[in-house]
Design an enzyme around this catalytic site. Sequence first.
Site, mmCIF file in Angstrom:
data_model
loop_
_atom_site.group_PDB
_atom_site.id
_atom_site.type_symbol
_atom_site.label_atom_id
_atom_site.label_comp_id
_atom_site.label_asym_id
_atom_site.label_seq_id
_atom_site.Cartn_x
_atom_site.Cartn_y
_atom_site.Cartn_z
ATOM 1 N N VAL A 60 -18.549 -73.792 -67.295
ATOM 2 C CA VAL A 60 -17.563 -73.105 -66.449
ATOM 3 C C VAL A 60 -16.115 -73.459 -66.777
ATOM 4 C CG1 VAL A 60 -19.120 -72.767 -64.491
ATOM 5 C CG2 VAL A 60 -17.814 -74.892 -64.671
ATOM 6 N N TYR A 61 -15.886 -74.391 -67.679
ATOM 7 C CA TYR A 61 -14.509 -74.739 -68.011
ATOM 8 C C TYR A 61 -13.840 -73.555 -68.705
ATOM 9 C CZ TYR A 61 -15.571 -79.704 -67.104
ATOM 10 O OH TYR A 61 -15.924 -80.904 -66.512
ATOM 11 N N SER A 62 -12.781 -73.074 -68.072
ATOM 12 C CA SER A 62 -12.042 -71.906 -68.581
ATOM 13 C C SER A 62 -12.986 -70.738 -68.852
ATOM 14 C CB SER A 62 -11.258 -72.272 -69.853
ATOM 15 O OG SER A 62 -10.345 -73.311 -69.606
ATOM 16 N N ASP A 63 -13.970 -70.574 -67.968
ATOM 17 C CA ASP A 63 -14.937 -69.466 -68.080
ATOM 18 C C ASP A 63 -15.637 -69.440 -69.435
ATOM 19 O OD1 ASP A 63 -14.375 -68.528 -65.492
ATOM 20 O OD2 ASP A 63 -12.668 -67.367 -66.219
ATOM 21 N N GLY A 64 -15.935 -70.615 -69.961
ATOM 22 C CA GLY A 64 -16.658 -70.705 -71.227
ATOM 23 C C GLY A 64 -15.766 -70.839 -72.441
#
Length: 317
Positions: free
Chosen positions: A52-56
């Site tokens: 989920v970091y920066s939406d992948g």
Amino acid sequence: MEERHLGRSGLVVSRLGLGTMTWGQDTEPDEAASQLTAFAEAGGTLVDTADVYSDGLSERILGHLLREVVGRDDFVIATKAAIRPNGRYDASRRHLLSALDASLERLGLEYVDLWQVHAYDPRTPLEETLSALDEAVLSGRTRYVGVSNYAGWQIAKAGAWQRAWPGREPIISAQLEYSLLRRDIEREAVPAALDAGAGLLPWSPLGRGVLTGKYRTGIPAGSRAATSHFAEFVRPYLDEECARIVESVVTAAEGLGASPLGVALAWVRDRPGVAAPIVGARTAAQLKQALLSEQLTLPLEIRSALDDVSDIAPASP
């Protein structure tokens, strides 16, 4: 950089980890490349990310750098799953294994070294969540497994379940928020992790940046507390009690000829059970300052003073 075994496992990691939560959001790919290069040159090996970091995008940037800038075999790659983009926790077998496949695709890897459940999901039976970890190792998609943001009883239950029967994969890591400003995990989570054989991977070991001393006179422009997406994340540590602890760290740093950042990192790095604090820097310059902590060992009297000023009240029976 010195190395340590992660929990009661054979996996060896650098005693400082590189966090990538800001990659793709506050940290551009070129800056991420500079961070990873500096980390490797310092002997760092553990790199932590999540789906989920920066939406992948964090995983995509890391995967690109592993192919084009540095060698994949030089690093211990860790990622996490269990939080959907909408913020809902989902540690079902279906979601976890699908998320792992998606992470491997973004990273461009056949396997990761460490895969962790990002958060406890109360709606999914824990044994189902743990069965997904077993399957991930059995299928070769990860080498080791762990948990993140679990309470003490959750770590204890997961650790006991996995060690109760041959063939289940032991929990070797517990990634938890831990710093001089956040010591409540010492009541139950830390003892549970030690008993389960899980090494601690503290996230936000600098108290969400507050222990660097940058907020002593206000909120600087360009800091996390000045951004719309991180302001509420930092705000809980801007109270008077935290300020008192920060001043003690600054005083210790002045006496040692070190930085407050270095003192705060050295303190948490050498706490019982800690394998590697995870440092998430926005820039390569910030990361290089953190890497200097490798040269610092706190004298006993300073460690004791910091223990006292940040001590937490004992829990009731």
